[in-house]
Scaffold this motif. Structure first.
Motif, PDB file in Angstrom:
ATOM      1  N   VAL A  97      -6.162  -0.077   2.565  1.00 41.02           N
ATOM      2  CA  VAL A  97      -6.114  -0.102   4.034  1.00 41.02           C
ATOM      3  C   VAL A  97      -7.371  -0.742   4.600  1.00 41.02           C
ATOM      4  O   VAL A  97      -7.315  -1.575   5.513  1.00 41.02           O
ATOM      5  CB  VAL A  97      -5.940   1.328   4.589  1.00 41.02           C
ATOM      6  CG1 VAL A  97      -6.113   1.328   6.106  1.00 41.02           C
ATOM      7  CG2 VAL A  97      -4.572   1.888   4.227  1.00 41.02           C
ATOM      8  N   GLN A 100      -7.488  -4.629   3.004  1.00 42.26           N
ATOM      9  CA  GLN A 100      -6.259  -5.430   3.096  1.00 42.26           C
ATOM     10  C   GLN A 100      -5.947  -6.180   1.801  1.00 42.26           C
ATOM     11  O   GLN A 100      -5.363  -7.250   1.826  1.00 42.26           O
ATOM     12  CB  GLN A 100      -6.320  -6.391   4.294  1.00 42.26           C
ATOM     13  CG  GLN A 100      -6.399  -5.665   5.627  1.00 42.26           C
ATOM     14  CD  GLN A 100      -6.487  -6.606   6.808  1.00 42.26           C
ATOM     15  OE1 GLN A 100      -6.025  -7.739   6.738  1.00 42.26           O
ATOM     16  NE2 GLN A 100      -7.075  -6.150   7.894  1.00 42.26           N
ATOM     17  N   ASP A 126       2.037   2.494  -2.999  1.00 41.05           N
ATOM     18  CA  ASP A 126       1.141   2.415  -1.838  1.00 41.05           C
ATOM     19  C   ASP A 126      -0.036   1.472  -2.086  1.00 41.05           C
ATOM     20  O   ASP A 126      -0.772   1.146  -1.151  1.00 41.05           O
ATOM     21  CB  ASP A 126       0.590   3.798  -1.484  1.00 41.05           C
ATOM     22  CG  ASP A 126       1.632   4.689  -0.839  1.00 41.05           C
ATOM     23  OD1 ASP A 126       2.628   4.171  -0.308  1.00 41.05           O
ATOM     24  OD2 ASP A 126       1.454   5.933  -0.886  1.00 41.05           O
ATOM     25  N   GLN A 129       0.330  -5.187  -3.668  1.00 45.91           N
ATOM     26  CA  GLN A 129       0.449  -6.360  -2.805  1.00 45.91           C
ATOM     27  C   GLN A 129       1.787  -7.063  -2.976  1.00 45.91           C
ATOM     28  O   GLN A 129       2.244  -7.761  -2.068  1.00 45.91           O
ATOM     29  CB  GLN A 129      -0.671  -7.362  -3.111  1.00 45.91           C
ATOM     30  CG  GLN A 129      -2.026  -6.920  -2.637  1.00 45.91           C
ATOM     31  CD  GLN A 129      -3.050  -8.033  -2.702  1.00 45.91           C
ATOM     32  OE1 GLN A 129      -4.236  -7.778  -2.661  1.00 45.91           O
ATOM     33  NE2 GLN A 129      -2.633  -9.281  -2.787  1.00 45.91           N
ATOM     34  N   SER A 200       5.254  -0.284  -0.937  1.00 46.45           N
ATOM     35  CA  SER A 200       5.787   0.672   0.031  1.00 46.45           C
ATOM     36  C   SER A 200       5.540   0.173   1.452  1.00 46.45           C
ATOM     37  O   SER A 200       4.824  -0.810   1.677  1.00 46.45           O
ATOM     38  CB  SER A 200       5.104   2.028  -0.154  1.00 46.45           C
ATOM     39  OG  SER A 200       3.718   1.926   0.198  1.00 46.45           O
ATOM     40  N   ARG A 201       6.086   0.871   2.430  1.00 44.10           N
ATOM     41  CA  ARG A 201       5.837   0.519   3.832  1.00 44.10           C
ATOM     42  C   ARG A 201       4.355   0.635   4.160  1.00 44.10           C
ATOM     43  O   ARG A 201       3.818  -0.181   4.912  1.00 44.10           O
ATOM     44  CB  ARG A 201       6.657   1.419   4.753  1.00 44.10           C
ATOM     45  CG  ARG A 201       8.159   1.178   4.694  1.00 44.10           C
ATOM     46  CD  ARG A 201       8.906   2.079   5.659  1.00 44.10           C
ATOM     47  NE  ARG A 201      10.341   1.834   5.617  1.00 44.10           N
ATOM     48  CZ  ARG A 201      11.241   2.518   6.322  1.00 44.10           C
ATOM     49  NH1 ARG A 201      10.822   3.484   7.144  1.00 44.10           N
ATOM     50  NH2 ARG A 201      12.526   2.230   6.220  1.00 44.10           N
ATOM     51  N   ARG A 202       3.713   1.646   3.604  1.00 45.31           N
ATOM     52  CA  ARG A 202       2.276   1.806   3.841  1.00 45.31           C
ATOM     53  C   ARG A 202       1.504   0.589   3.313  1.00 45.31           C
ATOM     54  O   ARG A 202       0.602   0.082   3.964  1.00 45.31           O
ATOM     55  CB  ARG A 202       1.760   3.077   3.189  1.00 45.31           C
ATOM     56  CG  ARG A 202       0.260   3.270   3.402  1.00 45.31           C
ATOM     57  CD  ARG A 202      -0.296   4.472   2.679  1.00 45.31           C
ATOM     58  NE  ARG A 202      -1.722   4.605   2.928  1.00 45.31           N
ATOM     59  CZ  ARG A 202      -2.505   5.501   2.351  1.00 45.31           C
ATOM     60  NH1 ARG A 202      -2.002   6.365   1.499  1.00 45.31           N
ATOM     61  NH2 ARG A 202      -3.795   5.540   2.630  1.00 45.31           N
ATOM     62  N   LEU A 204       2.655  -2.462   2.862  1.00 43.83           N
ATOM     63  CA  LEU A 204       2.959  -3.635   3.688  1.00 43.83           C
ATOM     64  C   LEU A 204       2.177  -3.581   5.000  1.00 43.83           C
ATOM     65  O   LEU A 204       1.693  -4.619   5.488  1.00 43.83           O
ATOM     66  CB  LEU A 204       4.455  -3.720   3.959  1.00 43.83           C
ATOM     67  CG  LEU A 204       5.338  -3.997   2.724  1.00 43.83           C
ATOM     68  CD1 LEU A 204       6.817  -3.914   3.098  1.00 43.83           C
ATOM     69  CD2 LEU A 204       5.017  -5.373   2.126  1.00 43.83           C
ATOM     70  N   ARG A 205       2.015  -2.384   5.561  1.00 43.55           N
ATOM     71  CA  ARG A 205       1.200  -2.259   6.780  1.00 43.55           C
ATOM     72  C   ARG A 205      -0.256  -2.572   6.483  1.00 43.55           C
ATOM     73  O   ARG A 205      -0.960  -3.176   7.306  1.00 43.55           O
ATOM     74  CB  ARG A 205       1.337  -0.846   7.360  1.00 43.55           C
ATOM     75  CG  ARG A 205       2.668  -0.550   8.011  1.00 43.55           C
ATOM     76  CD  ARG A 205       2.599   0.694   8.897  1.00 43.55           C
ATOM     77  NE  ARG A 205       2.240   1.879   8.131  1.00 43.55           N
ATOM     78  CZ  ARG A 205       3.110   2.698   7.559  1.00 43.55           C
ATOM     79  NH1 ARG A 205       4.403   2.456   7.661  1.00 43.55           N
ATOM     80  NH2 ARG A 205       2.708   3.765   6.907  1.00 43.55           N
ATOM     81  N   SER A 206      -0.725  -2.179   5.308  1.00 39.29           N
ATOM     82  CA  SER A 206      -2.117  -2.468   4.920  1.00 39.29           C
ATOM     83  C   SER A 206      -2.336  -3.965   4.834  1.00 39.29           C
ATOM     84  O   SER A 206      -3.387  -4.486   5.260  1.00 39.29           O
ATOM     85  CB  SER A 206      -2.426  -1.806   3.571  1.00 39.29           C
ATOM     86  OG  SER A 206      -2.292  -0.413   3.632  1.00 39.29           O
ATOM     87  N   ALA A 208      -0.689  -6.234   6.454  1.00 39.36           N
ATOM     88  CA  ALA A 208      -0.597  -6.807   7.808  1.00 39.36           C
ATOM     89  C   ALA A 208      -1.839  -6.522   8.628  1.00 39.36           C
ATOM     90  O   ALA A 208      -2.091  -7.161   9.657  1.00 39.36           O
ATOM     91  CB  ALA A 208       0.629  -6.265   8.494  1.00 39.36           C
TER      92      ALA A 208
END
Length: 209
Positions: A97, A100, A126, A129, A200-202, A204-206, A208
């Motif tokens: 997080v 990135q 989590d 990449q 995971s979604r987490r 992918l958010r990291s 972004a």
């Protein structure tokens, strides 16, 4: 064409893990014998420093191979024999997080006990990449199981030049061949199992930010 890179990370930190790492390095090193330039590059990291360990785990590689005790009593973690060094996947996800970037290897071998269970698979997602072939274990393993599987895995991986296949696909093929070789040699079920994992979604958010 760039050399394939294998990153070996020893977080078990005792003489047995040292012997097992030496075994893997000798298998891979034999491939480069007789060539003017190496065809496979190897990173080897043994450290108690968390920043160093996290940097090694996130080095872009063809194969990331981590040797440690698998601990999931509280959260999936790599643990040293003396219990003094613990690298949790949750902490690695937090690192992701902040920076990135996370695990960027096509194949991840979590070479410890029970690292193939669902809790480990969910935690590793989590930290990713991209899609990977994840190889964990379904039970408690010892040095015999590890050396038999790894010799077959790296033998298959190195023999296959991987033309037209992604690193994850190469790893899946090598793992499948290694499992069959293991079961032929030992007349026992192989404890190592490959699975395709996606971020995971987490994660992918990291990426972004």
């Amino acid at each position: 064409m760039r050399n394939r890179l294998i990153t070996l990370v020893d977080l078990g930190l005792d003489s047995s893990f040292d012997a097992s790492m030496t075994f893997v390095q000798s298998i891979v090193g034999n491939v480069n014998a007789g060539w003017n330039n190496p065809v496979i590059d190897v990173n080897f990291v043994r450290s108690r420093d968390h920043e160093t360990a996290f940097s090694a785990l996130t080095t872009p590689s063809t194969v990331l191979h981590v040797m440690a005790h698998g601990d999931h009593s509280e959260a999936p973690s790599f643990l040293s024999t003396d219990g003094e060094t613990q690298v949790s996947l949750g902490a690695l996800a937090d690192w992701f997080v902040d920076r990135q970037y996370g695990i960027a290897s096509g194949v991840v071998i979590a070479d410890g006990c029970k690292t193939g269970i669902g809790k480990w698979q969910r935690a590793i997602r989590d930290c990713l990449q991209d899609d990977i072939t994840y190889i964990g274990t379904s039970t408690v393993i010892g040095w015999y199981e590890a050396t038999v599987f790894c010799s077959a895995f790296y033998g298959a991986l190195i023999r296959n030049r991987g033309l037209g296949k992604s690193p994850a696909e190469q790893g899946w093929d090598a793992a499948d061949r290694a499992i069959r070789a293991y079961e032929t040699l030992t007349d026992a079920r192989c404890p190592y199992k490959p699975v395709l994992l996606t971020p995971s979604r987490r994660a992918l958010r990291s990426l972004a930010g």
